[in-house]
Design an enzyme around this catalytic site. Structure first.
Site, PDB file in Angstrom:
ATOM      1  CG  ASN A 156      -0.343   0.013   2.491  1.00  0.00           C
ATOM      2  OD1 ASN A 156       0.774  -0.489   2.659  1.00  0.00           O
ATOM      3  ND2 ASN A 156      -1.011   0.581   3.469  1.00  0.00           N
ATOM      4  CB  SER A 233      -1.778  -9.023   7.694  1.00  0.00           C
ATOM      5  OG  SER A 233      -1.055 -10.243   7.661  1.00  0.00           O
ATOM      6  N   GLY A 237       2.490 -11.041  10.634  1.00  0.00           N
ATOM      7  CA  GLY A 237       3.467 -10.488  11.583  1.00  0.00           C
ATOM      8  C   GLY A 237       3.616 -11.338  12.822  1.00  0.00           C
ATOM      9  CD  GLU A 254       2.893  -0.019  11.284  1.00  0.00           C
ATOM     10  OE1 GLU A 254       1.878  -0.274  11.990  1.00  0.00           O
ATOM     11  OE2 GLU A 254       2.824   0.446  10.151  1.00  0.00           O
ATOM     12  CB  CYS A 288      -1.834   0.222   8.879  1.00  0.00           C
ATOM     13  SG  CYS A 288      -0.403   1.272   8.960  1.00  0.00           S
ATOM     14  CD  GLU A 389      -5.724  -3.632   8.999  1.00  0.00           C
ATOM     15  OE1 GLU A 389      -5.075  -4.674   8.879  1.00  0.00           O
ATOM     16  OE2 GLU A 389      -5.204  -2.505   9.106  1.00  0.00           O
ATOM     17  CD  GLU A 468       8.061   0.851  10.641  1.00  0.00           C
ATOM     18  OE1 GLU A 468       6.843   0.950  10.453  1.00  0.00           O
ATOM     19  OE2 GLU A 468       8.864   0.483   9.767  1.00  0.00           O
TER      20      GLU A 468
HETATM   21  C1  UN1 Z   1       0.305   6.591   6.860  1.00  0.00           C
HETATM   22  O1  UN1 Z   1      -0.724   6.417   7.427  1.00  0.00           O
HETATM   23  O2  UN1 Z   1       0.546   7.662   6.382  1.00  0.00           O
HETATM   24  O3  UN1 Z   1       0.831   0.079   6.092  1.00  0.00           O
HETATM   25  C2  UN1 Z   1       1.332   5.538   6.723  1.00  0.00           C
HETATM   26  C3  UN1 Z   1       0.434   1.164   6.463  1.00  0.00           C
HETATM   27  C4  UN1 Z   1       1.271   1.910   7.468  1.00  0.00           C
HETATM   28  C5  UN1 Z   1       1.778   3.186   6.974  1.00  0.00           C
HETATM   29  C6  UN1 Z   1       0.758   4.219   7.009  1.00  0.00           C
HETATM   30  N1  UN1 Z   1       2.366   1.083   7.850  1.00  0.00           N
HETATM   31  O4  UN1 Z   1      -0.564   1.648   6.010  1.00  0.00           O
END
Ligand code: UN1
Length: 497
Positions: A156, A233, A237, A254, A288, A389, A468
């Site tokens: 994404n 996911s 993870g 993450e 996310c 989610e 991060e």
């Molecule tokens: C954002 O919200 O700008 O996978 C970054 C994702 C997150 C990064 C989002 N790790 O959507």
């Protein structure tokens, strides 16, 4: 139709662009026009991953021994190259991921910020000195790289997430094996080319493309891999975390979110609605940090919903390459099917489909994975659409009696990534900050995004390991070594306990 030749990209191992040992490639399509083939990439297999780890391992000593400011200088060069090619990278993101061009441009800008910031970290690789309790003794700390690190990224954010892992990992002196999502490898290839051009020595950054499981397993189990930075996911993870524990790797995962916005009665409703609509439907909800729940205080519930529906109905849906598009297609067939399945589940569970809910067809939409922005009201907190989610343009709406009830609802999920409240009541805002279970908390702004010099990540099922970005990234990508020097060489045995 005449067959069109598409570029076939190779993987990058030890400074060479090579074919996969599998001898197989696969094609990448544009999610807005699935008959458009953008390119082909190697379907890497375990021997490729092993070769990449060996290359990274062989390059480690020299790269770790390169002064951090020099490592930073290469990153800065990569930043400059990216700045020169912003438009090309943005188009690449839109074509393979489907997000709108303005969103893609934002992603490139964010990646530039990350690389510029990480380059500067080369001159700030701080340890600290402190008085020892012993005479004639100097005590201080230094940082060393973790070693070989696997970078595993989702589809994404094909550029920004790789950039925010790779840049700090490199400046800390690690050597890397980068495994991008199988559906968005083209931007990853470009990013690696950029680092090559910036002067990164062979073996420091290696790239393997292709579908995940066996290559991922190889990296996670490999004894020469010392750390893993993963975004994806919660399901994958948590499996990765268990597996990596076998060889005691440092892990940063993450993962998912189910981010809530609380709207209190005193909020500026117009600004709140803009934040909620952008948070829920911007980037087609495929991030996310997207807003997937909105919790509205009882007294303003009805007018809020009415206006929410009105504003959502005005969103323009279409190809992310076109001007003025708010919601572009979902990224793949599997995304499309998963989102449509959840919309079905919500209806079966008894939530009220207040807006949207359809997959779009017709001349403008055929050949793309389009889903209407969707709003469910009358959602109960134990419903699957309230707990899981969805990762698409689907918003669930809840009614809360007061602040306590709203915070209780916000915390009633297994995730804890991002969260937001709209209010002008300082006291309520701070109570919320103290009690909400999320790694990133906003007052009067959407749940999205973050700045590159601040930590990014979540609690509960949203994340394990260090955050991060910002200085936290340096903490993850380095080992701290504590040094004691008895400079008079006066002691014959250790004096401290
Ligand atoms: C954002 O919200 O700008 O996978 C970054 C994702 C997150 C990064 C989002 N790790 O959507």
């Amino acid at each position: 139709m005449e067959a069109v030749q598409v570029p076939i990209h190779r993987i990058f191992i030890n400074g060479q662009w090579v074919e996969s040992a599998s001898g197989r490639t696969y094609e990448i399509n544009n999610p807005a026009h699935t008959d458009q083939v953008l390119g082909a990439v190697q379907a890497a297999v375990v021997p490729d991953a092993e070769a990449a780890v060996e290359a990274a391992h062989a390059a480690l000593k020299a790269w770790a021994g390169t002064p951090a400011p020099q490592r930073g200088a290469i990153l800065y060069k990569a930043f400059e190259l990216l700045r020169d090619r912003q438009d090309e990278f943005a188009r690449s993101i839109t074509l393979e991921e489907g997000k709108t061009l303005p969103d893609a441009k934002g992603e490139v800008k964010r990646s530039m910020n990350i690389m510029e910031y990480a380059a500067g970290e080369g001159r700030r690789m701080f340890g600290y000195t402190t008085p020892s309790e012993l005479t004639n003794t100097v005590a201080y700390t230094v940082r060393r790289p973790l070693g070989v690190v696997a970078i595993i990224t989702p589809w994404n954010f094909p550029l920004a997430i790789p950039a925010w892992k790779i840049a700090p990992a490199l400046v800390c002196g690690n050597t890397l094996v980068f495994k991008p999502a199988s559906s968005t490898p083209l931007t990853a290839v470009k990013l690696v080319e950029l680092f090559e051009e910036a002067g990164l020595p062979p073996g420091v950054l290696n790239l393997v493309t292709g579908p995940g499981a066996s290559v991922g397993d190889c990296l996670v189990n490999h004894p020469k891999v010392n750390g893993i930075s993963f975004t994806g996911s919660t399901e994958i993870g948590s499996r990765l975390y268990v597996q990596a524990a076998e060889t005691l790797k440092k892990v940063q995962c993450e993962m998912g979110g189910k981010n809530a916005v609380i709207v209190l009665a005193d909020a500026d409703i117009d600004k709140t609605l803009r934040g909620v609509v952008q948070g829920a439907f911007g980037s087609t909800g495929q991030r996310c940090t997207a807003t997937s729940r909105v919790i509205v205080e009882e007294s303003i519930y009805e007018p809020f919903i009415e206006e929410l529906i009105r504003q959502t109905s005005q969103l323009k849906i279409g190809d992310g390459m076109d001007e003025g598009i708010d919601v572009s297609p979902t990224a793949s067939e599997s995304q499309y099917s998963k989102i449509m399945e959840y919309i079905g589940i919500g209806t079966e569970e008894g939530a009220r489909l207040a807006y949207g809910g359809r997959g779009l067809t017709g001349p403008e939409y055929d050949g793309g994975y389009y889903v209407e922005p969707t709003i469910f009201t009358d959602v109960q907190e134990d419903m699957r659409i309230a707990q899981e989610e969805i990762f698409g343009p689907v918003l669930t709406v809840f009614k809360a009696v007061d602040l306590d009830d709203a915070i209780r609802l916000a915390n009633s999920v297994k995730f804890g990534l991002s969260s937001s409240i709209y209010t002008h009541d300082l006291s309520k805002g701070f109570q919320y900050v103290d009690q909400v279970e999320a790694g990133m908390v906003h007052i009067n702004s959407p749940t999205l995004g973050g700045e590159v010099h601040l930590p990014f990540g979540g609690m509960k099922a949203s994340g394990v390991g260090a955050r991060e970005q910002g200085t936290e990234a340096v903490n993850f990508f380095s080992e701290v070594v504590t040094v004691y020097i008895d400079y008079a060489a006066s002691r014959t045995q250790a004096k401290f306990i």
